[in-house]
Design a protein around this motif. Structure first.
Motif, PDB file in Angstrom:
ATOM      1  N   LEU A  85       1.900 -30.359  -4.430  1.00 57.46           N
ATOM      2  CA  LEU A  85       2.889 -30.749  -5.431  1.00 57.46           C
ATOM      3  C   LEU A  85       3.715 -31.973  -5.006  1.00 57.46           C
ATOM      4  CD1 LEU A  85       3.882 -27.201  -6.639  1.00 57.46           C
ATOM      5  CD2 LEU A  85       2.322 -28.829  -7.677  1.00 57.46           C
ATOM      6  N   PRO A  86       4.469 -32.566  -5.965  1.00 56.65           N
ATOM      7  CA  PRO A  86       4.888 -33.957  -5.784  1.00 56.65           C
ATOM      8  C   PRO A  86       6.272 -34.242  -5.227  1.00 56.65           C
ATOM      9  CG  PRO A  86       5.161 -33.367  -8.076  1.00 56.65           C
ATOM     10  CD  PRO A  86       4.633 -32.148  -7.370  1.00 56.65           C
ATOM     11  N   SER A  87       6.985 -33.324  -4.599  1.00 60.60           N
ATOM     12  CA  SER A  87       8.346 -33.646  -4.172  1.00 60.60           C
ATOM     13  C   SER A  87       8.353 -34.183  -2.749  1.00 60.60           C
ATOM     14  CB  SER A  87       9.240 -32.426  -4.278  1.00 60.60           C
ATOM     15  OG  SER A  87      10.581 -32.818  -4.177  1.00 60.60           O
ATOM     16  N   THR A  88       8.542 -35.467  -2.621  1.00 62.35           N
ATOM     17  CA  THR A  88       8.404 -36.184  -1.360  1.00 62.35           C
ATOM     18  C   THR A  88       9.266 -37.435  -1.479  1.00 62.35           C
ATOM     19  OG1 THR A  88       6.180 -35.286  -1.062  1.00 62.35           O
ATOM     20  CG2 THR A  88       6.641 -37.282   0.145  1.00 62.35           C
ATOM     21  N   SER A  89       9.380 -38.232  -0.408  1.00 62.20           N
ATOM     22  CA  SER A  89      10.137 -39.473  -0.452  1.00 62.20           C
ATOM     23  C   SER A  89       9.470 -40.495   0.457  1.00 62.20           C
ATOM     24  CB  SER A  89      11.586 -39.227  -0.003  1.00 62.20           C
ATOM     25  OG  SER A  89      12.431 -40.286  -0.401  1.00 62.20           O
ATOM     26  N   SER A 140      -1.819 -35.767   1.206  1.00 58.24           N
ATOM     27  CA  SER A 140      -2.227 -37.014   0.548  1.00 58.24           C
ATOM     28  C   SER A 140      -1.251 -38.146   0.830  1.00 58.24           C
ATOM     29  CB  SER A 140      -2.327 -36.802  -0.962  1.00 58.24           C
ATOM     30  OG  SER A 140      -3.354 -35.901  -1.270  1.00 58.24           O
ATOM     31  N   MET A 141      -0.252 -37.884   1.660  1.00 56.75           N
ATOM     32  CA  MET A 141       0.735 -38.927   1.930  1.00 56.75           C
ATOM     33  C   MET A 141       0.033 -40.164   2.493  1.00 56.75           C
ATOM     34  SD  MET A 141       4.169 -36.918   3.188  1.00 56.75           S
ATOM     35  CE  MET A 141       3.443 -35.863   4.430  1.00 56.75           C
ATOM     36  N   GLY A 150       4.553 -38.014  -4.497  1.00 54.37           N
ATOM     37  CA  GLY A 150       3.757 -37.721  -5.671  1.00 54.37           C
ATOM     38  C   GLY A 150       2.665 -36.697  -5.471  1.00 54.37           C
ATOM     39  N   GLY A 151       2.719 -35.907  -4.391  1.00 51.34           N
ATOM     40  CA  GLY A 151       1.677 -34.920  -4.173  1.00 51.34           C
ATOM     41  C   GLY A 151       0.318 -35.577  -4.047  1.00 51.34           C
ATOM     42  N   TYR A 197      -1.150 -43.711  -6.751  1.00 52.87           N
ATOM     43  CA  TYR A 197       0.039 -44.555  -6.873  1.00 52.87           C
ATOM     44  C   TYR A 197      -0.028 -45.748  -5.920  1.00 52.87           C
ATOM     45  CZ  TYR A 197       2.169 -40.478  -9.243  1.00 52.87           C
ATOM     46  OH  TYR A 197       2.448 -39.437 -10.097  1.00 52.87           O
ATOM     47  N   VAL A 198      -0.353 -45.474  -4.660  1.00 52.19           N
ATOM     48  CA  VAL A 198      -0.391 -46.552  -3.670  1.00 52.19           C
ATOM     49  C   VAL A 198      -1.553 -47.501  -3.958  1.00 52.19           C
ATOM     50  CG1 VAL A 198      -0.637 -47.094  -1.209  1.00 52.19           C
ATOM     51  CG2 VAL A 198       0.782 -45.148  -1.933  1.00 52.19           C
TER      52      VAL A 198
END
Length: 602
Positions: A414-418, A482-483, A504-505, A511-512
């Motif tokens: 899931l997508p909660s990251t920074s 997936s970072m 973004g999980g 995204y990148v």
């Protein structure tokens, strides 16, 4: 693209593993200055707010919250290194963006010291007591996802502080303890609850089940505290003072580790197995980066246990055989041909990711390296599968040297990251992605910070008809991620040209990769590339960002056989890019319009 290591840049790194000792205190410190009106917090509304980008000549930091950016900026201005700034930035993010990252979670860092790229692994680990049945019911079926997430079961041994300490020992210029001053000051004096944090709390279902978190974030009637409310966190300040004085050992081998164990084991409905001994034994690791050439550039990303570096290198390698430059956006509008190509290479990369990539300390890659998955002939053959019609769901390939059969992973991630991007005055750089996994992690708060739910990044299933699943739960193993913290270099000059990454999980990879294509193939500046609509496929539907694409694009993709899903795709891309203005090289910073971040530098 025949090697995962760029020898011309001396990117081959000696692998280092081990607990860091307490950092030296002889280095100079810096004096934190409360940043005036920014002290109150960001007033960026939740949603999409256009940004123009920022410029600087000597050093710069971009991250997801203005208070955190300011802390990193002050460190750089005081002569600190990129690693010093990353520490100060992370500690403030733990306070002001608790839904996304913190010292109760994990992180990956890509570092460039002017000649060498190193990958630092601060990913969480499973408890010694964990088995591949951790997220399965009594009949062997995968349990419902949030039954696994909320509570102690999902908490892994946190890795952020050990990783930061390991990097600081090598690259720190300022005193370790002084880097804690911004977060301690903000925690003790308070900061204003931002609109984005308010919206996240409003949408959150499970955090109120933790009494400490409920009292801190919510009013007695169950509504979030109002935007602008001053939140003070003395428990976090106390923990930071201990870690500042005693190094990471104060977290991993003292009171805080025992508090974490108690919290995890005492959850009333979903206790976990993480112990203070598991935490004390945690080791941050230094790994060799995944570096590969793409046209005029060399792109370096994170190796396993992250899948980000390999998947992005695969996507770019396949695009080398295609002409995606012909599909540049017009006035910010994407073309069906460009989205089609981007989504199809994504399907193929995600198919391999789901089959082969996991913690390589436990599960070998095909041929025991990333090389077979990045082999030019292999990627050309994969790209040849792309036609004018979408393939829908791609099958994993058979890379050279593949001998074992693996099952298909079932982790949703899931997508909660920074993400933060930093360049210091010496030209050294940090690209660091940091996470507690889901929004507010396990929904457990201890000593003023949130505990991760990183273990749910393992596959809940442990085996299928093809064999054991590479990313199954195992004791002391790191879940696949997936970072994708990324550094980009000019292939000819070897100069650093871009620092980029995103939360973004599992969509982080897309995204990148979108930003890399936008800048390197379509000639956009970094902010324009970040602001492009998010698109891609994770080997399922073709995903398009809600509210950012036209009906005509959707129809054109459907005509090519795409199963289109229009949805929220909440990236948090932050990056820096070297550009020329009037013959002078400067840094241009970009921040995601979907978040409240900024860039700042001199």
């Amino acid at each position: 693209m025949t090697s995962t290591k760029l020898t011309a840049l001396a990117f081959a790194a000696v692998l280092v593993a081990g607990c860091a000792t307490n950092p030296p205190t002889a280095a100079p410190g810096f004096q934190y200055q409360v940043p005036g009106s920014a002290y109150k917090a960001s007033n960026v509304p939740a949603g999409y707010t256009e940004k123009a980008g920022w410029t600087a000549k000597k050093f710069m930091v971009a991250a997801a919250n203005p208070l955190a950016v300011d802390a990193g900026y002050q460190v750089l201005k005081a002569g600190g290194s990129a690693v010093d700034a990353a520490i100060a930035t992370q500690l403030v993010l733990t306070l002001v963006e608790p839904q996304s990252s913190g010292i109760g979670g994990g992180a990956f860092m890509m570092h460039f010291d002017g000649s060498t790229v190193k990958a630092f692994d601060g990913r969480e680990t499973a408890p010694a007591s964990a088995t591949d049945k951790l997220f399965q019911t009594a009949n062997g079926k995968a349990m419902p996802f949030y039954e696994g997430v909320v509570g102690g079961r999902s908490v892994g041994a946190p890795g952020v502080l050990r990783m930061l300490e390991l990097a600081h020992q090598q690259y720190g210029k300022l005193n370790w303890a002084s880097l804690f001053a911004p977060a301690i000051k903000l925690a003790e004096d308070g900061f204003a609850l931002s609109p984005i944090l308010y919206k996240t709390l409003q949408d959150e279902k499970y955090l109120k089940t933790d009494a400490g978190a409920a009292a801190y974030f919510y009013q007695p009637d169950g509504q979030p505290k109002a935007v602008g409310t001053i939140l003070k966190n003395p428990d976090y300040a106390k923990a930071l003072r201990e870690i500042a004085a005693g190094g990471a050992d104060a977290f991993y081998k003292g009171r805080i580790a025992k508090d974490i164990e108690t919290k995890v084991k005492s959850h009333p409905t979903n206790p976990g197995g993480l112990t203070a001994q598991d935490i004390a034994g945690y080791q941050a690791k230094q790994r060799a980066p995944i570096c590969s050439d793409y046209k005029a550039w060399t792109v370096c990303g994170m190796p396993p246990p992250s899948s980000g570096g390999i998947a992005i290198a695969q996507m770019l390698g396949m695009l080398e055989t295609k002409d995606i430059r012909a599909y540049a956006p017009q006035n910010g509008a994407l073309s069906a041909g460009g989205v089609h190509l981007f989504s199809e290479v994504g399907r193929l990369a995600y198919a391999d990711r789901g089959r082969y990539v996991a913690d390589t300390d436990f599960v070998p890659l095909p041929g025991n390296s990333a090389q077979p998955l990045l082999d030019k002939q292999y990627l050309a053959a994969r790209a040849a599968l792309i036609t004018d019609t979408s393939m829908g769901v791609a099958q994993a390939g058979q890379p050279p040297a593949m001998k074992l059969a693996w099952g298909k992973d079932t982790s949703p991630e899931l997508p909660s990251t920074s993400h933060m991007a930093i360049v210091d005055g010496d030209g050294h750089a940090v690209s660091m992605t940091t996470t507690v996994e889901d929004i507010f992690g396990s929904r457990l708060m201890v000593d003023g910070f949130i505990l991760n739910n990183e273990l749910t990044d393992f596959s809940f299933d442990s085996v299928d008809a093809n064999g054991p699943i590479a990313n199954r739960v195992q004791p002391n193993k790191r879940p696949r991620s997936s970072m994708a913290p990324t550094l980009v270099f000019d292939k000819g000059t070897k100069n650093l040209v871009m620092v980029i990454g995103s939360p973004g999980g599992s969509a982080i990879i897309n995204y990148v990769a979108k930003v890399l294509v936008g800048t390197m193939d379509w000639g956009l500046n970094l902010q324009q590339a970040i602001s492009l609509p998010n698109i891609g496929s994770r080997n399922g539907p073709t995903e398009l960002e809600q509210g950012r694409v036209s009906p005509a694009l959707i129809d054109a993709l459907k005509a090519k056989g795409h199963n289109v899903r229009v949805m929220e795709l909440p990236s948090g891309l932050h990056g820096l890019m070297r550009i020329q203005v009037h013959g002078e090289e400067i840094w241009f910073g970009g921040a995601d319009p979907r978040k409240e971040g900024i860039a700042m530098g001199d």
